[in-house]
Motif scaffolding. Structure first.
Motif, PDB file in Angstrom:
ATOM      1  N   PRO A 183      -5.801  -1.475   5.103  1.00  4.91           N
ATOM      2  CA  PRO A 183      -4.740  -1.441   4.469  1.00  4.91           C
ATOM      3  C   PRO A 183      -4.815  -2.491   3.233  1.00  4.91           C
ATOM      4  O   PRO A 183      -3.707  -2.174   2.858  1.00  4.91           O
ATOM      5  CB  PRO A 183      -3.791  -3.286   5.359  1.00  4.91           C
ATOM      6  CG  PRO A 183      -4.257  -4.452   5.867  1.00  4.91           C
ATOM      7  CD  PRO A 183      -6.020  -3.612   6.073  1.00  4.91           C
ATOM      8  N   THR A 184      -5.856  -2.498   2.583  1.00  3.25           N
ATOM      9  CA  THR A 184      -6.149  -2.396   1.246  1.00  3.25           C
ATOM     10  C   THR A 184      -5.730  -1.666   0.263  1.00  3.25           C
ATOM     11  O   THR A 184      -5.540  -2.478  -1.209  1.00  3.25           O
ATOM     12  CB  THR A 184      -7.244  -3.397   0.786  1.00  3.25           C
ATOM     13  OG1 THR A 184      -8.719  -2.392   1.093  1.00  3.25           O
ATOM     14  CG2 THR A 184      -7.688  -5.001   1.757  1.00  3.25           C
ATOM     15  N   ALA A 185      -6.185   0.053   0.645  1.00  2.67           N
ATOM     16  CA  ALA A 185      -5.720   0.596  -0.335  1.00  2.67           C
ATOM     17  C   ALA A 185      -6.392   0.511  -1.797  1.00  2.67           C
ATOM     18  O   ALA A 185      -4.999   0.509  -2.436  1.00  2.67           O
ATOM     19  CB  ALA A 185      -5.011   1.272  -0.321  1.00  2.67           C
ATOM     20  N   ALA A 244      -1.820  -0.534  -1.935  1.00  2.68           N
ATOM     21  CA  ALA A 244      -0.821  -1.371  -1.103  1.00  2.68           C
ATOM     22  C   ALA A 244       0.001  -1.573  -0.982  1.00  2.68           C
ATOM     23  O   ALA A 244       0.762  -1.901  -1.901  1.00  2.68           O
ATOM     24  CB  ALA A 244      -1.664  -2.986  -0.330  1.00  2.68           C
ATOM     25  N   SER A 245       0.753  -2.548  -0.052  1.00  2.00           N
ATOM     26  CA  SER A 245       2.633  -2.643  -0.099  1.00  2.00           C
ATOM     27  C   SER A 245       2.040  -4.007  -0.451  1.00  2.00           C
ATOM     28  O   SER A 245       3.913  -4.766  -0.597  1.00  2.00           O
ATOM     29  CB  SER A 245       2.837  -2.369   1.478  1.00  2.00           C
ATOM     30  OG  SER A 245       2.212  -2.899   2.513  1.00  2.00           O
ATOM     31  N   LEU A 296      -0.918  -7.377  -7.174  1.00  2.00           N
ATOM     32  CA  LEU A 296       0.461  -6.612  -6.794  1.00  2.00           C
ATOM     33  C   LEU A 296       0.216  -5.576  -6.436  1.00  2.00           C
ATOM     34  O   LEU A 296      -0.844  -4.446  -6.944  1.00  2.00           O
ATOM     35  CB  LEU A 296       1.403  -7.052  -7.840  1.00  2.00           C
ATOM     36  CG  LEU A 296       1.326  -7.983  -8.924  1.00  2.00           C
ATOM     37  CD1 LEU A 296       2.578  -8.792  -9.700  1.00  2.00           C
ATOM     38  CD2 LEU A 296       1.307  -9.801  -7.689  1.00  2.00           C
ATOM     39  N   PRO A 297       1.819  -5.091  -5.638  1.00  2.00           N
ATOM     40  CA  PRO A 297       1.846  -4.040  -5.125  1.00  2.00           C
ATOM     41  C   PRO A 297       1.391  -2.532  -5.858  1.00  2.00           C
ATOM     42  O   PRO A 297       2.989  -3.321  -7.046  1.00  2.00           O
ATOM     43  CB  PRO A 297       2.773  -4.362  -4.451  1.00  2.00           C
ATOM     44  CG  PRO A 297       2.939  -5.825  -3.956  1.00  2.00           C
ATOM     45  CD  PRO A 297       2.597  -6.335  -5.312  1.00  2.00           C
ATOM     46  N   GLY A 298       0.833  -1.905  -6.551  1.00  2.00           N
ATOM     47  CA  GLY A 298       0.913  -0.562  -7.191  1.00  2.00           C
ATOM     48  C   GLY A 298       0.856  -0.995  -8.798  1.00  2.00           C
ATOM     49  O   GLY A 298       1.005  -0.118  -9.596  1.00  2.00           O
ATOM     50  N   ALA A 299      -0.257  -2.852  -8.600  1.00  2.00           N
ATOM     51  CA  ALA A 299      -0.908  -2.430  -9.755  1.00  2.00           C
ATOM     52  C   ALA A 299      -1.887  -2.706 -10.179  1.00  2.00           C
ATOM     53  O   ALA A 299      -2.830  -2.120  -9.031  1.00  2.00           O
ATOM     54  CB  ALA A 299      -0.408  -4.060 -10.494  1.00  2.00           C
TER      55      ALA A 299
END
Length: 146
Positions: free
Chosen positions: A29-31, A60-61, A90-93
């Protein structure tokens, strides 16, 4: 019965070679995606030492902690292709990191012809689970990706 076993033994390696990358990425789930530029390269004992500027982006979330990065060719990693690290995403970073790898000249030549380098990331998830994720790097448009 022996033909079924033989067929299974013959098909299993082919299946793994064809579908393992998609299975690995589906289970993790790392995306994370990434791009690279080559900052410097030098010949060292018949190998090529490349200094890579790597840009990683998280979709990732939750927070991700990348603990190890391995530069992986189509078959296996080479000695000198694994670097320990501590990169928090961080998420979206996104983040940039600079790493040095030692690779065979043939692999570097493949990059110059357009083959994209592949990384295997060892990632610690927020729940404490450690997983791996394989990603292919894209050359950065503004840099010397190849």
């Amino acid at each position: 019965m022996n033909r079924k076993i033989h067929r299974f033994q013959t098909c299993l390696p082919v299946f793994l070679l064809l579908f393992l990358p998609s299975i690995l990425s589906a289970q993790t789930p790392t995306a994370v995606s990434g791009s690279y530029t080559i900052a410097k390269e030098a010949a060292v004992d018949g190998q090529v030492q490349v200094s890579m500027q790597i840009h990683l982006v998280s979709r990732a979330s939750g927070d991700l902690l990348i603990r190890r990065i391995t530069l992986w060719d189509l078959v296996h990693p080479h000695p000198g292709a694994t670097q320990p690290c501590s990169i928090r995403l961080l998420p979206g970073a996104s983040t940039d990191t600079h790493l040095n790898f030692v690779i065979p000249p043939a692999e570097r030549a493949m990059w110059k012809r357009g083959t994209r380098p592949r990384l295997v990331l060892e990632v610690a998830l927020p729940n404490g689970q450690v997983t791996t994720s394989a990603i292919q790097l894209n050359p950065r448009p503004n840099g010397r990706g190849n």
